[in-house]
Design a protein around this motif. Structure first.
Motif, PDB file in Angstrom:
ATOM      1  N   ALA A  11       0.813  -1.220   0.000  1.00  0.00           N
ATOM      2  CA  ALA A  11       0.000   0.000   0.000  1.00  0.00           C
ATOM      3  C   ALA A  11       0.846   1.269   0.000  1.00  0.00           C
ATOM      4  CB  ALA A  11      -0.946  -0.005   1.209  1.00  0.00           C
ATOM      5  N   VAL A  33      -7.294  -4.349   0.576  1.00  0.00           N
ATOM      6  CA  VAL A  33      -5.926  -3.838   0.562  1.00  0.00           C
ATOM      7  C   VAL A  33      -5.173  -4.506   1.698  1.00  0.00           C
ATOM      8  CG1 VAL A  33      -4.429  -1.828   0.800  1.00  0.00           C
ATOM      9  CG2 VAL A  33      -6.640  -1.605  -0.364  1.00  0.00           C
ATOM     10  N   ASP A  35      -1.279  -4.854   3.640  1.00  0.00           N
ATOM     11  CA  ASP A  35       0.084  -4.347   3.816  1.00  0.00           C
ATOM     12  C   ASP A  35       0.520  -4.697   5.230  1.00  0.00           C
ATOM     13  OD1 ASP A  35       1.925  -1.882   2.334  1.00  0.00           O
ATOM     14  OD2 ASP A  35       2.326  -2.348   4.432  1.00  0.00           O
ATOM     15  N   ALA A  41      -2.178   0.274   4.907  1.00  0.00           N
ATOM     16  CA  ALA A  41      -3.347  -0.394   4.340  1.00  0.00           C
ATOM     17  C   ALA A  41      -4.616   0.385   4.643  1.00  0.00           C
ATOM     18  CB  ALA A  41      -3.449  -1.824   4.876  1.00  0.00           C
ATOM     19  N   VAL A  53      -9.468  -4.231   4.837  1.00  0.00           N
ATOM     20  CA  VAL A  53      -8.060  -4.049   5.181  1.00  0.00           C
ATOM     21  C   VAL A  53      -7.493  -5.360   5.715  1.00  0.00           C
ATOM     22  CG1 VAL A  53      -6.423  -2.853   6.680  1.00  0.00           C
ATOM     23  CG2 VAL A  53      -8.317  -1.587   5.649  1.00  0.00           C
ATOM     24  N   SER A  55      -3.405  -7.607   6.442  1.00  0.00           N
ATOM     25  CA  SER A  55      -1.972  -7.420   6.696  1.00  0.00           C
ATOM     26  C   SER A  55      -1.101  -8.381   5.914  1.00  0.00           C
ATOM     27  CB  SER A  55      -1.681  -7.581   8.196  1.00  0.00           C
ATOM     28  OG  SER A  55      -2.050  -8.882   8.626  1.00  0.00           O
TER      29      SER A  55
END
Length: 336
Positions: A11, A33, A35, A41, A53, A55
């Motif tokens: 991200a 998303v 990250d 994110a 979101v 990870s």
């Protein structure tokens, strides 16, 4: 037709460029998303609206995406790309494909065995300046007898990671890869190459390169690239010389060309065009989604990406060994 369900892995800045473009494409649904830095994110998810979101890459898989954009650092592309392809997902991976020949071959094998579509993000092909060069060459108005390209990054200080080959894979993979890709895009397959390089300032990698290429088309081109020479305009340039004709780009801002002996110079200026459009990002994304929705060829498919990856590895080899490389033979042996 159902929308393409996209997840973004990584991200950072370039992810936000792609996300803005995709958010305005009615054929796309931005789903998730991921990250490892949670705040990154979250920021990107908020930027594009309703995206979830995560990870890690597996968070995207759990959201039932069919397409993943890989926008992580250069040296971290191979594993997530292969993982996505093995699941039959479509992949848009930011440059580079990999940072060595072995990594590129892993991706190629996975892509050829996958039902998913692989594409390498090489936006400079579709920048307005380079699209104009391509049009002039393909129409026959400009026959490229010889050319010289150059890129001077300016410095490897900001951001500091640009000087760390453990993150970039080497200067050519981070910055000059676009000019190296343009060589083949504009002039066709490389026949031979030779590179002289030095470590002028960096203690950990080559940072000054002078390269000579011949092409199967007969074109001859040089490419010079320095990592630390300053940002004087234009720090990025392509000059092409033909029969009574020349064409010159000035970064992504303008192109000048003369196609006759009378030296009637035409100028096209793109400074007023939004960056994502004039830089080619909007077009490469449009073409990629076309490939997924309509079955078109992706902008930079796995064979083109593999050839570019092999070319980069060969340039470094030429610099280390101080010798010319027959790239036609190497490409046929490796890629076919």
């Amino acid at each position: 037709m159902a929308k393409t369900r996209v997840g973004i892995f990584g991200a950072g800045y370039i992810a936000s460029v792609h996300a803005d473009i995709l958010a305005n494409d009615g054929r796309v649904e931005l789903v998730d998303v991921a990250d490892m830095v949670a705040s990154n994110a979250t920021r990107l998810a908020n930027q594009i609206g309703d995206a979830q979101v995560g990870s890690e890459l597996e968070d995207l898989f759990r959201m039932d995406v069919d397409t993943v954009y890989i926008t992580t650092p250069n040296t971290t592309h191979v594993a997530p790309v292969v993982s996505c392809l093995e699941r039959g997902l479509n992949v848009f991976c930011e440059k580079p494909m990999a940072t060595d020949a072995a990594g590129g071959e892993r991706i190629r094998e996975a892509a050829l065995a996958s039902r998913g579509v692989y594409n390498l993000g090489m936006n400079r092909r579709y920048a307005y300046t380079h699209d104009k060069l391509k049009t002039l060459i393909d129409s026959g108005d400009l026959e490229a007898h010889s050319a010289q390209l150059k890129l001077n990054r300016g410095e490897l200080l900001n951001p500091p990671w640009t000087a760390d080959p453990n993150k970039t894979g080497g200067f050519l993979y981070e910055t000059t890869i676009h000019q190296i890709d343009l060589l083949q895009y504009l002039f066709g397959p490389v026949a031979t190459l030779r590179c002289a390089a030095r470590s002028a300032i960096s203690a950990s990698e080559f940072d000054d390169f002078s390269m000579l290429f011949t092409f199967e088309s007969g074109t001859v081109a040089t490419l010079s690239s320095s990592a630390h020479s300053g940002w004087s305009f234009p720090f990025e340039r392509v000059e092409i010389y033909g029969r009574y004709a020349t064409a010159t780009t000035e970064e992504l801002e303008r192109i000048r060309y003369a196609l006759d002996l009378e030296q009637v110079v035409k100028t096209e200026d793109y400074t007023h065009i939004p960056f994502a459009e004039k830089g080619g990002y909007a077009e490469e994304n449009r073409l990629f989604i076309n490939a997924l929705q309509n079955g078109d060829k992706p902008p930079v498919d796995v064979n083109e990406a593999s050839t570019l990856n092999l070319l980069l590895a060969s340039i470094y080899e030429s610099a280390r060994d101080n010798r010319e490389i027959d790239f036609t033979a190497r490409r046929r042996e490796t890629i076919g």
